[in-house]
Design a protein around this motif. Sequence first.
Motif, PDB file in Angstrom:
ATOM      1  N   LEU A 163       0.830  -1.142   0.028  1.00 43.97           N
ATOM      2  CA  LEU A 163      -0.137  -0.166   0.239  1.00 43.97           C
ATOM      3  C   LEU A 163       0.835   0.902  -0.043  1.00 43.97           C
ATOM      4  CD1 LEU A 163      -2.796  -0.875   2.149  1.00 43.97           C
ATOM      5  CD2 LEU A 163      -3.370  -0.612   0.152  1.00 43.97           C
ATOM      6  N   PRO A 164       1.380   1.190   0.880  1.00 42.84           N
ATOM      7  CA  PRO A 164       2.804   2.351   0.713  1.00 42.84           C
ATOM      8  C   PRO A 164       3.100   2.807  -0.514  1.00 42.84           C
ATOM      9  CG  PRO A 164       3.351   1.479   2.844  1.00 42.84           C
ATOM     10  CD  PRO A 164       2.256   0.539   1.397  1.00 42.84           C
ATOM     11  N   ILE A 165       4.529   1.605  -1.526  1.00 42.02           N
ATOM     12  CA  ILE A 165       4.311   1.523  -2.908  1.00 42.02           C
ATOM     13  C   ILE A 165       3.360   2.204  -3.410  1.00 42.02           C
ATOM     14  CG2 ILE A 165       5.564   0.398  -4.465  1.00 42.02           C
ATOM     15  CD1 ILE A 165       7.102  -1.661  -1.997  1.00 42.02           C
ATOM     16  N   PHE A 166       2.680   1.428  -3.476  1.00 44.08           N
ATOM     17  CA  PHE A 166       1.689   1.624  -4.974  1.00 44.08           C
ATOM     18  C   PHE A 166       0.863   3.430  -4.262  1.00 44.08           C
ATOM     19  CE2 PHE A 166      -3.533   3.307  -5.605  1.00 44.08           C
ATOM     20  CZ  PHE A 166      -2.883   2.740  -7.128  1.00 44.08           C
ATOM     21  N   ASN A 167       0.940   4.021  -3.050  1.00 43.96           N
ATOM     22  CA  ASN A 167       0.767   5.872  -2.698  1.00 43.96           C
ATOM     23  C   ASN A 167       1.969   6.402  -3.421  1.00 43.96           C
ATOM     24  OD1 ASN A 167      -1.302   7.222  -2.072  1.00 43.96           O
ATOM     25  ND2 ASN A 167       0.235   7.433   0.224  1.00 43.96           N
ATOM     26  N   PHE A 168       3.512   5.773  -3.182  1.00 39.82           N
ATOM     27  CA  PHE A 168       4.169   6.414  -3.846  1.00 39.82           C
ATOM     28  C   PHE A 168       4.475   6.891  -4.839  1.00 39.82           C
ATOM     29  CE2 PHE A 168       8.608   6.604  -5.056  1.00 39.82           C
ATOM     30  CZ  PHE A 168       9.127   7.397  -4.818  1.00 39.82           C
ATOM     31  N   PHE A 169       4.241   5.586  -5.726  1.00 39.37           N
ATOM     32  CA  PHE A 169       3.836   5.689  -7.378  1.00 39.37           C
ATOM     33  C   PHE A 169       2.721   6.216  -7.732  1.00 39.37           C
ATOM     34  CE2 PHE A 169       7.308   2.159  -6.846  1.00 39.37           C
ATOM     35  CZ  PHE A 169       8.106   2.322  -7.528  1.00 39.37           C
ATOM     36  N   ALA A 170       2.151   5.980  -6.808  1.00 35.89           N
ATOM     37  CA  ALA A 170       0.596   7.274  -7.475  1.00 35.89           C
ATOM     38  C   ALA A 170       0.260   8.654  -7.551  1.00 35.89           C
ATOM     39  CB  ALA A 170      -0.367   6.445  -6.426  1.00 35.89           C
ATOM     40  N   ASN A 171       1.462   9.138  -6.210  1.00 36.41           N
ATOM     41  CA  ASN A 171       1.625  10.131  -6.235  1.00 36.41           C
ATOM     42  C   ASN A 171       3.004  11.275  -6.968  1.00 36.41           C
ATOM     43  OD1 ASN A 171      -0.178   9.929  -4.355  1.00 36.41           O
ATOM     44  ND2 ASN A 171       0.845   9.679  -2.674  1.00 36.41           N
ATOM     45  N   GLY A 172       3.055  10.433  -7.505  1.00 39.97           N
ATOM     46  CA  GLY A 172       4.455  10.911  -8.996  1.00 39.97           C
ATOM     47  C   GLY A 172       5.753  10.108  -8.929  1.00 39.97           C
ATOM     48  N   ALA A 173       5.254   9.326  -7.482  1.00 39.55           N
ATOM     49  CA  ALA A 173       7.268   9.192  -7.312  1.00 39.55           C
ATOM     50  C   ALA A 173       8.090   9.922  -6.468  1.00 39.55           C
ATOM     51  CB  ALA A 173       8.282   8.367  -8.434  1.00 39.55           C
ATOM     52  N   THR A 174       7.448  11.562  -5.936  1.00 36.82           N
ATOM     53  CA  THR A 174       8.797  12.019  -5.563  1.00 36.82           C
ATOM     54  C   THR A 174       8.406  12.267  -4.454  1.00 36.82           C
ATOM     55  OG1 THR A 174       7.018  13.975  -5.732  1.00 36.82           O
ATOM     56  CG2 THR A 174       7.627  13.525  -8.008  1.00 36.82           C
ATOM     57  N   ASN A 175       7.589  12.290  -3.583  1.00 34.85           N
ATOM     58  CA  ASN A 175       7.879  12.141  -1.847  1.00 34.85           C
ATOM     59  C   ASN A 175       8.125  10.964  -1.442  1.00 34.85           C
ATOM     60  OD1 ASN A 175       7.310  13.179   0.621  1.00 34.85           O
ATOM     61  ND2 ASN A 175       4.890  13.088   0.481  1.00 34.85           N
ATOM     62  N   THR A 176       9.181  11.069  -1.322  1.00 35.12           N
ATOM     63  CA  THR A 176      10.187   9.711  -0.405  1.00 35.12           C
ATOM     64  C   THR A 176       9.417   8.795   0.926  1.00 35.12           C
ATOM     65  OG1 THR A 176      11.438  11.434   0.210  1.00 35.12           O
ATOM     66  CG2 THR A 176      12.041  10.171  -1.653  1.00 35.12           C
ATOM     67  N   ALA A 177       9.332  10.446   1.374  1.00 33.55           N
ATOM     68  CA  ALA A 177       8.410  10.438   2.909  1.00 33.55           C
ATOM     69  C   ALA A 177       6.785   9.350   3.194  1.00 33.55           C
ATOM     70  CB  ALA A 177       7.182  11.827   3.428  1.00 33.55           C
ATOM     71  N   ASP A 178       6.810   8.727   1.500  1.00 30.90           N
ATOM     72  CA  ASP A 178       5.208   7.706   1.442  1.00 30.90           C
ATOM     73  C   ASP A 178       6.361   7.011   1.199  1.00 30.90           C
ATOM     74  OD1 ASP A 178       2.925   9.753   1.061  1.00 30.90           O
ATOM     75  OD2 ASP A 178       4.120  10.160  -1.433  1.00 30.90           O
ATOM     76  N   LEU A 179       7.104   5.737   1.724  1.00 32.02           N
ATOM     77  CA  LEU A 179       7.871   5.189   1.597  1.00 32.02           C
ATOM     78  C   LEU A 179       8.602   4.534   3.210  1.00 32.02           C
ATOM     79  CD1 LEU A 179      10.229   5.686  -1.504  1.00 32.02           C
ATOM     80  CD2 LEU A 179       8.147   3.924  -0.970  1.00 32.02           C
ATOM     81  N   MET A 180       8.498   5.627   3.982  1.00 31.87           N
ATOM     82  CA  MET A 180       8.146   5.305   6.020  1.00 31.87           C
ATOM     83  C   MET A 180       7.886   3.760   5.789  1.00 31.87           C
ATOM     84  SD  MET A 180      10.990   7.333   5.916  1.00 31.87           S
ATOM     85  CE  MET A 180      11.099   7.244   7.656  1.00 31.87           C
ATOM     86  N   LEU A 181       6.416   3.908   5.769  1.00 26.83           N
ATOM     87  CA  LEU A 181       5.755   2.804   6.022  1.00 26.83           C
ATOM     88  C   LEU A 181       6.324   1.527   6.055  1.00 26.83           C
ATOM     89  CD1 LEU A 181       1.845   3.706   6.144  1.00 26.83           C
ATOM     90  CD2 LEU A 181       3.648   3.480   7.954  1.00 26.83           C
ATOM     91  N   VAL A 182       7.148   1.529   4.422  1.00 28.13           N
ATOM     92  CA  VAL A 182       7.907   1.049   3.661  1.00 28.13           C
ATOM     93  C   VAL A 182       9.272   0.186   4.890  1.00 28.13           C
ATOM     94  CG1 VAL A 182       8.893  -0.462   1.838  1.00 28.13           C
ATOM     95  CG2 VAL A 182       7.111   0.564   1.447  1.00 28.13           C
ATOM     96  N   VAL A 183       9.448   0.968   5.812  1.00 25.43           N
ATOM     97  CA  VAL A 183      11.077   1.258   6.015  1.00 25.43           C
ATOM     98  C   VAL A 183      10.145   0.398   8.039  1.00 25.43           C
ATOM     99  CG1 VAL A 183      12.700   2.169   7.804  1.00 25.43           C
ATOM    100  CG2 VAL A 183      12.029   3.056   5.296  1.00 25.43           C
ATOM    101  N   GLY A 184       9.094   1.116   7.836  1.00 25.55           N
ATOM    102  CA  GLY A 184       8.548   0.718   9.252  1.00 25.55           C
ATOM    103  C   GLY A 184       7.886  -0.805   9.552  1.00 25.55           C
ATOM    104  N   ALA A 185       7.470  -1.220   7.828  1.00 22.10           N
ATOM    105  CA  ALA A 185       7.455  -2.432   7.694  1.00 22.10           C
ATOM    106  C   ALA A 185       8.300  -3.080   7.716  1.00 22.10           C
ATOM    107  CB  ALA A 185       6.328  -2.780   6.507  1.00 22.10           C
ATOM    108  N   LEU A 186       9.564  -3.268   7.504  1.00 20.17           N
ATOM    109  CA  LEU A 186      10.706  -3.868   7.673  1.00 20.17           C
ATOM    110  C   LEU A 186      11.337  -3.993   8.645  1.00 20.17           C
ATOM    111  CD1 LEU A 186      12.907  -2.450   4.240  1.00 20.17           C
ATOM    112  CD2 LEU A 186      11.174  -4.579   4.642  1.00 20.17           C
ATOM    113  N   LEU A 187      11.200  -3.415   9.730  1.00 20.19           N
ATOM    114  CA  LEU A 187      11.626  -3.133  11.065  1.00 20.19           C
ATOM    115  C   LEU A 187      10.452  -3.909  12.136  1.00 20.19           C
ATOM    116  CD1 LEU A 187      12.306   0.411  11.370  1.00 20.19           C
ATOM    117  CD2 LEU A 187      14.069  -1.442  11.431  1.00 20.19           C
ATOM    118  N   LEU A 188       9.080  -4.300  11.287  1.00 22.83           N
ATOM    119  CA  LEU A 188       8.257  -4.961  11.979  1.00 22.83           C
ATOM    120  C   LEU A 188       8.640  -6.285  11.792  1.00 22.83           C
ATOM    121  CD1 LEU A 188       5.733  -4.901  13.960  1.00 22.83           C
ATOM    122  CD2 LEU A 188       4.472  -4.823  11.248  1.00 22.83           C
ATOM    123  N   LEU A 189       9.131  -6.253  10.249  1.00 22.99           N
ATOM    124  CA  LEU A 189       8.914  -7.714  10.149  1.00 22.99           C
ATOM    125  C   LEU A 189      10.090  -8.946  10.757  1.00 22.99           C
ATOM    126  CD1 LEU A 189       8.758 -10.415   7.965  1.00 22.99           C
ATOM    127  CD2 LEU A 189      10.169  -9.355   6.154  1.00 22.99           C
TER     128      LEU A 189
END
Length: 457
Positions: A163-189
Amino acid sequence: MNADAHSEARPDRPPLAGLVDQRTRALLQVGQARVANAWMRLGSCAIVAIVAMSILGNLWPIAWWIGLSVVIFFDRSLHQRLLKAIDAGEQPSMTWLVVWTAAQSIYGNTLAIMLWFAPYVPGESLAVIYLCGGLANAIATLRAHAGLTLAGAVPTLGFLMGLPIFNFFANGATNTADLMLVVGALLLLGFGVNLWKSLLASDAAHARAEEAAIREQQAAAAAALAKTDTIQRMNDELRTPMMALIGAAEHLHRVAATPSARAHIATLVQAGEVLKQVLDDLTDLDRLENGSLEVEPAPTSVRDIVRSALSAFRSAADDKGLELFADISADMPTSIEMDARRVRQILFNLLANAVRYTQHGGVRVRVSAQVAPLPGRVRLSFVVADTGLGMSRAQLSAIFGRERVAGASDGLGLAISLKLARAMGGHITAKSEPGEGSVFTFTFDAPVISRSANAAA
């Protein structure tokens, strides 16, 4: 119930080896966890659906929850059947269970999509919280089986990271803050993997403890069987020559030429009877501990039992200069239904202790019959009183207070007597003071066959 317990309950089930045993145990743990967890999943998802409905402003979350309820109940039914199949010794196929687990995980996580694309920011936060809760539930309930754990956790992780990756590309792949949840997901993993390993280690330790407990039970059963076999062999080996000696002594007693010879031979006969009683005690103690001893009541004369017990100790009492006599109440019924062998055994053991620990004075047996609460029965009391050494309160407490039935001081005979009295529905009590002798009372109820009274003994 764990796999070991199921295996113990069905001795006819073929033993599973190595990986098969581990697989069976894992499926049992998963099945039990999913069945027990169903109602909690249903309730927690209902709360999430209600909150989601307020955020989305429509009834789609309620429709989702209704569908999820069907999924949860079907999942619970599947795992109940899985447990029954394992209990019957069957090995269920895992393919359908893995596919089903992945499918229900995907369906359950569709609510996160609704929340993620809600027009309000709290929707994304609630979606992340919901996905984290689903991941924790998958690890907790499916952890025992690696394949099922992956089937339940991978779709949830896919939603959490996708979902965060989809959001990142849907917003033009310009706002890296959208990928913070991916980092959080990796930590959670990473944390989830550590938690999964810790839970597996705890399960393995628990399984080893259960296996150790089962081995201890089996060892205890084997030791009890060996003890029973040893006692039986000793009984068989000793009883035959002992009965031959008693028979020969009785023959010599009949043909003895002088009173002195007859007296000595009578002592030999009585000593043989004592040894025979000891062997009976050993056998009965083992049967009592195994729960296999049965009380066999039959019409019997109380006077005959008392006279038989006294005759066995008459010579020993005479040798010590002790008086040994019985006082049987005149209204004692002629015939009472009871296990004569067990009553005589208890009286025999009480007399043995009394004669052994009495150095002067005497031993007296008083037998009385009182009306019992139930009609047609009497309450018999056998009282064995001596003028021996006596016992302190601490000694009496050690024997009766903690219901300890055997020890160096109280002997095998009293151990048998306490257990036999309980087996007959009666009890034994004792009163004693150091230096003032002891009084043991054996009481139990028994049906009356004939109330005609004979003369006092």
